[in-house]
Enzyme design. Structure first.
Site, mmCIF file in Angstrom:
data_model
loop_
_atom_site.group_PDB
_atom_site.id
_atom_site.type_symbol
_atom_site.label_atom_id
_atom_site.label_comp_id
_atom_site.label_asym_id
_atom_site.label_seq_id
_atom_site.Cartn_x
_atom_site.Cartn_y
_atom_site.Cartn_z
ATOM 1 N N LYS A 158 -12.815 -4.984 -4.470
ATOM 2 C CA LYS A 158 -13.279 -3.675 -4.926
ATOM 3 C C LYS A 158 -12.123 -2.751 -5.243
ATOM 4 O O LYS A 158 -12.243 -1.861 -6.073
ATOM 5 C CB LYS A 158 -14.138 -3.054 -3.849
ATOM 6 N N LYS A 183 -8.399 -11.976 -7.817
ATOM 7 C CA LYS A 183 -9.488 -12.238 -6.874
ATOM 8 C C LYS A 183 -10.516 -11.103 -6.888
ATOM 9 O O LYS A 183 -10.188 -9.956 -7.209
ATOM 10 C CB LYS A 183 -8.936 -12.543 -5.486
ATOM 11 N N LYS A 207 0.817 -1.213 0.000
ATOM 12 C CA LYS A 207 0.000 0.000 0.000
ATOM 13 C C LYS A 207 0.844 1.253 0.000
ATOM 14 O O LYS A 207 0.497 2.242 -0.635
ATOM 15 C CB LYS A 207 -0.973 0.009 1.180
#
Ligand code: TRP
Length: 332
Positions: A200, A197, A114
Site C-alpha cells: 500500500k 511487490k 524510511k
C-alpha cells in the site's frame, strides 16, 4: 513434547490488509496455529512511528483484529493480542535498547530507507528504536520461530544478536529465535506494476487487492491488471511479469499448479484468464470480508476477545521480564 512457540506481528496501519499480506504471511499464520503455540500481535506501538490520528489507530486496530479472525486466526488456537495492552513490550524494549549499539541500529535498512524518505527532521526517534521494540516483542514470548517475510530478515538477525549478547553477559534468559523466513509463501506483486511487490505504501491504488474492498471493486482491478505483449498464458517472470503474477495469485488461492493453469488457459487469451482469476479471488474473499464486517458489528465482543488475548500474553511476558530483571541484578 511441548509445541514450538511462534510469534509474529503486523502493524495496524490501514483499514484493510491486502492480498499480498495474506498470501505472503497471514495464510502461514493460520496454518502454523494448528501445530504450534502461536502468539500473534497487532503492533499498534510500532504504528506510532508515523503520524496517526486517535480515531484511526483505534479503528484500524479493531479492523486488523476482525480481519485476522475472519482469515482464520482462532482465539482458541492462538493468542491474539494488541501490543499496547501488554506493557512488558516497552519495558523489555528499553533493556534491548541498552543492549544494542548505536552503529548496529543505524545499519537497519528499514530505518535507513524510511528516514531517507521522510528526511531526518521528520523521521521519529521511534523509527530508530523500532527494531529493539520488535526484538522485545519476540523475546518476551521465548519464541522458537518468527514467521516473517524477507524484508524482516535483518530485524530477526538483530533480535538473535541481542538475545545472544544478553544471555552470554547475564546468563540464560531468552530463547534465541529462528528466523523462519516464509520461503514457501507466494510473492504477490502489484497488478499495475508487476515488477514491484504488492504494497500500500509504494504500490498503485488500482494495483492492490484489498480484503475489505467490495467484490465488484476487486473484480474490476483484476480485470484491468496490466498484461504483457503476446497472448499466451505462460509463466515467465521476465517476459510476462503481469501474467506470471496473475498465475501466482490464481495458483496460491485455487491450489492448482501453475503448469496445470498454463495448460488450461494457455491459448484462451488474456481476457478469459483474467476473468477466471477475478472469479477465484472474489469468491475466496467474499465470505472473509463478510465475516470481518460481522465481527466489526459487535465491537464489544471483539474488544473482549482482545482483552482475553492480552491477559494470556501478559502472563508469559511478565515471567520473562522478571527473569531478565533478576539476571540483570535489579533490586526486586
Ligand atoms: N516489523 C514488522 C513488519 O513491519 C512488524 C513486527 C513488529 C513484527 N514486531 C514484530 C514481526 C515481531 C514479527 C515479530 O512487518
Amino acid at each position: 513434547m511441548a509445541k514450538m512457540r511462534v510469534l509474529s506481528g503486523i502493524q495496524p496501519t490501514s483499514d484493510s490488509f491486502h492480498l499480498g499480506n495474506y498470501l505472503g504471511a497471514l495464510k502461514q499464520w493460520v496454518e502454523l496455529q494448528e501445530d504450534h503455540d502461536a502468539f500473534y500481535c497487532i503492533v499498534d506501538l510500532h504504528a506510532l512511528t508515523i503520524e496517526t490520528e486517535p480515531a484511526l489507530i483505534r479503528k484500524r486496530t479493531l479492523a486488523s483484529a476482525a480481519q485476522l479472525m475472519a482469515l482464520g486466526i482462532s482465539s482458541k488456537k492462538s493468542t491474539l493480542f494488541v501490543q499496547s495492552q501488554v506493557p512488558q513490550h516497552n519495558q523489555l524494549g528499553w533493556l534491548m535498547e541498552c543492549m544494542a549499539g548505536f552503529g548496529e541500529a543505524s545499519r537497519m535498512t528499514q530505518f535507513k530507507d524510511k528516514s531517507l524518505k521522510f528526511g531526518t527532521d521528520s523521521a521519529r526517534v521511534g523509527l530508530f528504536t523500532y527494531p529493539m521494540l520488535q526484538a522485545a516483542d519476540i523475546l518476551l514470548y521465548q519464541a522458537d520461530c518468527v514467521p516473517v517475510g524477507e524484508d524482516q530478515r535483518q530485524h530477526i538477525e538483530l533480535t538473535r544478536d541481542l538475545a545472544g549478547r544478553f544471555n552470554s553477559r547475564y546468563g540464560q534468559t531468552f530463547t534465541i529465535p529462528d528466523g523462519y523466513i516464509l520461503k514457501t509463501a507466494a510473492k504477490i506483486n502489484d497488478l499495475q506494476e508487476p515488477s514491484a511487490k504488492m504494497s500500500k505504501s509504494s504500490g498503485s491504488e488500482s494495483g492492490v487487492i484489498e480484503i475489505m474492498d467490495t467484490p465488484e471493486v476487486n473484480a474490476k482491478k483484476i480485470k484491468s491488471a496490466i498484461t504483457d505483449a503476446g497472448n499466451e498464458v505462460r509463466f515467465d517472470e521476465k517476459e510476462k511479469p503481469g501474467i506470471s503474477n496473475l498465475l501466482t495469485i490464481h495458483s496460491a488461492i485455487s491450489g492448482n499448479s501453475i503448469s496445470s493453469l498454463e495448460s488450461e488457459f494457455g491459448d484462451k487469451g488474456y481476457g478469459v484468464f483474467k476473468s477466471a482469476v477475478a472469479d477465484v479471488v472474489v469468491e475466496y474473499l467474499r465470505p472473509i470480508r463478510q465475516r470481518a464486517l460481522d465481527l466489526l458489528e459487535d465491537e464489544k465482543f471483539l474488544v473482549d476477545l482482545l482483552h482475553e488475548g492480552a491477559a494470556k500474553a501478559r502472563i508469559v511476558a511478565a515471567h520473562t521480564l522478571e527473569k531478565a530483571y533478576k539476571n540483570l541484578g535489579t533490586v526486586a
